[in-house]
Enzyme design. Structure first.
Site, PDB file in Angstrom:
ATOM      1  N   ASN A 132      33.472  31.857  44.035  1.00  0.00           N
ATOM      2  CA  ASN A 132      34.556  31.059  44.092  1.00  0.00           C
ATOM      3  C   ASN A 132      34.193  29.752  44.306  1.00  0.00           C
ATOM      4  OD1 ASN A 132      36.822  33.143  44.216  1.00  0.00           O
ATOM      5  ND2 ASN A 132      35.608  33.805  46.004  1.00  0.00           N
ATOM      6  N   GLU A 167      42.952  43.128  42.608  1.00  0.00           N
ATOM      7  CA  GLU A 167      42.513  42.647  43.998  1.00  0.00           C
ATOM      8  C   GLU A 167      43.422  43.282  45.220  1.00  0.00           C
ATOM      9  OE1 GLU A 167      41.317  38.208  43.751  1.00  0.00           O
ATOM     10  OE2 GLU A 167      43.538  38.370  42.946  1.00  0.00           O
ATOM     11  N   GLU A 216      34.804  32.191  39.597  1.00  0.00           N
ATOM     12  CA  GLU A 216      36.168  32.464  39.686  1.00  0.00           C
ATOM     13  C   GLU A 216      36.859  31.348  39.888  1.00  0.00           C
ATOM     14  OE1 GLU A 216      37.032  35.705  42.315  1.00  0.00           O
ATOM     15  OE2 GLU A 216      35.479  36.948  41.376  1.00  0.00           O
ATOM     16  N   ASP A 243      41.202  34.089  39.069  1.00  0.00           N
ATOM     17  CA  ASP A 243      41.460  34.619  40.281  1.00  0.00           C
ATOM     18  C   ASP A 243      42.739  34.727  40.667  1.00  0.00           C
ATOM     19  OD1 ASP A 243      40.848  36.063  42.555  1.00  0.00           O
ATOM     20  OD2 ASP A 243      40.034  34.088  43.641  1.00  0.00           O
TER      21      ASP A 243
END
Length: 196
Positions: A23, A143, A55, A86
């Protein structure tokens, strides 16, 4: 550098960590050094760039340097690094941007997964994102999967990958290594039993 060292150590030990996703803040990709910083760290440790994913969220398109960010992400994609959206579905990406953006994976936001078993609208949204990803040739990941019922519904809708507390909580690199070792041992044991 830390992640690159961890991945290099796992690979050197014969472990299979799969692709490791990072991330990263949008601001990093607004700089001209983003590609060099990321690639240099992994290449210096001998980690193939195909082992890495980055992401970003849809808000990347709201950044004042959105065009430069997209260019830098496209450059990373061209070098083999996977790009994932994401928290997809929370509101900033148009279909045109999705078509043109160098993205490999759509990650369905956990807000849609949380009420999946009780909210028909969320089921429709999840089904649409799965279909969109499939038709665009992209991987889809759900997720926030926390229950077996959510997992079963996602599988039934055609979403074979998920992340969330049903599968495990976040762990340190040392704990991740122990999990990789345990997984390798379990796979080796299963092969031995099949051959016996």
């Amino acid at each position: 550098e830390t992640v690159a060292g961890d991945v290099a150590g796992w690979l050197a030990a014969g472990l299979e960590p799969g692709r490791i996703s990072l991330n990263m803040p949008d601001e990093l990709f607004a700089t001209e050094h983003a590609e060099q910083l990321i690639c240099r760290a992994f290449e210096a440790h001998g980690v193939p760039l195909e082992r890495i994913g980055v992401e970003v969220t849809e808000r990347v398109f709201l950044h004042r340097a959105a065009d430069r960010i997209v260019e830098r992400l496209a450059a990373l994609s061209a070098r083999g690094i996977a790009i994932a959206f994401d928290d997809f579905g929370t509101g900033y990406a148009s279909l045109g941007l999705l078509r043109d953006f160098p993205c490999d994976t759509l990650k369905i936001d956990q807000s849609f997964v949380a009420d999946l078993t009780a909210n028909a609208d969320n089921v429709a949204i999840v089904r649409a994102v799965i279909g969109l990803a499939r038709n665009l040739g992209k991987t889809v990941v759900a997720e926030g999967v926390e229950t077996e019922l959510q997992r079963a519904l996602l599988l039934a809708e055609g979403c074979p990958q998920g992340q969330g507390y049903l599968f495990g909580a976040p762990v340190s690199a040392a704990e991740a290594r122990a999990l990789l070792v345990a997984t390798d041992e379990a796979i080796a044991g299963a092969r031995t039993r099949r051959q016996a």
